[in-house]
Write an enzyme that holds these catalytic residues in place. Structure first.
Site, PDB file in Angstrom:
ATOM      1  N   LYS A 134     -25.154  11.475   6.201  1.00 52.15           N
ATOM      2  CA  LYS A 134     -26.354  11.301   5.832  1.00 52.15           C
ATOM      3  C   LYS A 134     -27.356  11.506   6.902  1.00 52.15           C
ATOM      4  CE  LYS A 134     -29.127   7.428   3.739  1.00 52.15           C
ATOM      5  NZ  LYS A 134     -28.982   6.071   3.184  1.00 52.15           N
ATOM      6  N   SER A 165     -30.377   5.407  -1.626  1.00 52.45           N
ATOM      7  CA  SER A 165     -31.017   6.580  -0.758  1.00 52.45           C
ATOM      8  C   SER A 165     -30.017   7.675  -0.248  1.00 52.45           C
ATOM      9  CB  SER A 165     -31.587   5.897   0.548  1.00 52.45           C
ATOM     10  OG  SER A 165     -30.794   5.314   1.342  1.00 52.45           O
ATOM     11  N   SER A 182     -28.067   1.192  -1.599  1.00 52.99           N
ATOM     12  CA  SER A 182     -27.869   2.801  -1.421  1.00 52.99           C
ATOM     13  C   SER A 182     -26.650   3.397  -1.271  1.00 52.99           C
ATOM     14  CB  SER A 182     -28.621   3.284  -0.173  1.00 52.99           C
ATOM     15  OG  SER A 182     -30.224   2.844  -0.286  1.00 52.99           O
TER      16      SER A 182
END
Length: 427
Positions: A77, A146, A170
């Site tokens: 990420k 996210s 998330s």
């Protein structure tokens, strides 16, 4: 081998590479072909360099790297610092920003022999402003957020593993929307050095995988625990399960409610002790306490950008910052008192169960990319710091994934993973 290399789970691929029946380069090339085919549609990566990806895999083969992730491609990420790839935190403010060190978990992945496939998309500062990533199971639907790119990359077969973070929902939510396993460990289980904070007091690093065993394996590496490897296939014991509809049950769609109740029936038939579980009274106002901590923490983590480059922030992030400005120190102190009381109450209430099973999301992945979905079934567990894992549980009539969320006791992460393996095989 009766499947394409990109279809292999992490443990399968690692075993084949260790035995010499598969090279790290061959696995990388298979994943590369998958990425180059699907990435124009899915958009899971914000940074991907095919030559760098292949060079890492070739080094594994050439230099005889060892380690529990030897040759396994992993998506990162884009809030984790990487010394050899830009880290932009989902914000135009940090376009082409190049850190001078790796986040600790990235360094641990490299040390374990893992191959960094690229940087996966994130919402702005791991908040709520949506990315352009699409759900591999239906491209007209959100993959969640996210950690949108990490969930989508694993679901699409681009990589067998990826890492993300959870501040509200998330990891659990995008994993549920994309139909993969998402594991959020207990708060503080994995070192966060070199990770852009969203809310320092809530942020938790977690993993995406296609099976509980693979998720457990990567968690063991990141947490610095010895992995059991292939021994994780031993048959787990049937757990004592609390079927927890939560105080937000009315927010769950009929198909989510049915999925949870049917899962409870199936697990009971399979030998688990399954009973209804009511949350203690201390949970009554916990959503507001979580909101206070979330808004206050979002303000603190974005304060510099708010002062220096407010015009570069999205409306969603500005909304969080402005909400945080309205919260007083007394509000924050009161919220933490409520959260600590709820933690103690939950620990006492779970003395006679091993895990809870709850909804992971209120419905299947919403249509469109204007929202990342609702974390209503995730926020409280994150605020309490307990481990959570989402498991695929079939498909809805529209073809989108269904799932359940399993909640464990704080700091009993390995026990939760063992119980999740039992539940996984029955769902």
């Amino acid at each position: 081998m009766d499947k394409e290399a990109y279809e292999l789970g992490a443990l399968e691929a690692h075993a084949l590479i260790e035995s010499g029946r598969l090279s790290a380069e061959a696995l990388a090339r298979s994943c590369l072909e998958r990425i180059e085919t699907l990435e124009p549609t899915i958009g899971a990566f914000v940074y991907f360099d095919r030559d760098h990806f292949l060079n890492q895999a070739q080094r594994v083969d050439r230099e005889g790297w060892a380690g529990p992730l030897k040759g396994v491609p992993i998506g990162i990420k884009d809030i984790f610092d990487t010394v050899d790839m830009p880290t932009e935190y989902g914000s135009p403010i940090y376009e082409d920003f190049q850190p001078r060190r790796d986040a600790t978990v990235v360094a641990m992945i490299r040390r374990a022999g893992g191959v960094i496939a690229g940087k996966t998309t994130t919402t702005e500062f791991a908040g709520v402003a949506p990315t352009s990533t699409r759900n591999p199971r239906h491209i007209d639907h959100t993959p969640g957020g996210s950690s949108a790119g990490s969930a989508a990359a694993v679901a699409a077969g681009m990589v067998p593993l990826a890492i993300g973070t959870q501040t509200g929902g998330s990891i659990i939510r995008p994993a549920a929307y994309c139909g993969v396993v998402g594991f959020k460990p207990s708060f503080g289980s994995i070192d966060r050095t070199g990770v852009r904070p969203a809310v320092e007091t809530l942020d938790t690093i977690g993993v995406f995988a296609r099976s509980v065993a693979d998720a457990a394996h990567l968690f063991a590496v990141l947490a610095g625990h010895p992995s059991k490897g292939s021994n994780e296939a031993a048959e787990p014991m049937a757990p004592r399960i609390g079927l927890c509809r939560t105080l937000q049950w009315s927010a769950a769609s009929p198909i989510i409610q049915t999925t949870l109740l049917e899962a409870g029936e199936r697990l009971g038939t399979a030998g688990a002790e399954c009973r209804y579980f009511e949350l203690p009274p201390a949970f009554q106002d916990l959503m507001e306490a979580q909101r206070v901590i979330m808004m206050h923490g979002s303000l603190l983590s974005t304060l510099s950008e708010y002062h220096h480059q407010p015009d570069a922030l999205s409306p969603e992030t500005m909304g969080f910052v402005q909400a945080g400005l309205e919260i007083s120190p007394d509000d924050v102190r009161h919220a933490w008192v409520q959260i600590r009381q709820a933690r103690n109450a939950l620990a006492h209430a779970m003395e006679n169960v091993d895990v809870l099973i709850t909804p992971a999301v209120p419905d299947t992945a919403p249509l469109g990319l204007s929202s990342t979905g609702d974390a209503i079934f995730n926020k409280l567990w994150t605020a309490l710091g307990v481990p959570a894992i989402t498991l695929p549980a079939g498909n809805a009539p529209n073809g989108l994934p269904l799932s359940v969320q399993i909640i464990g006791k704080a700091n009993f992460d390995n026990e939760l993973l063992g119980h999740a393996r039992f539940i996984e095989t029955r769902l």
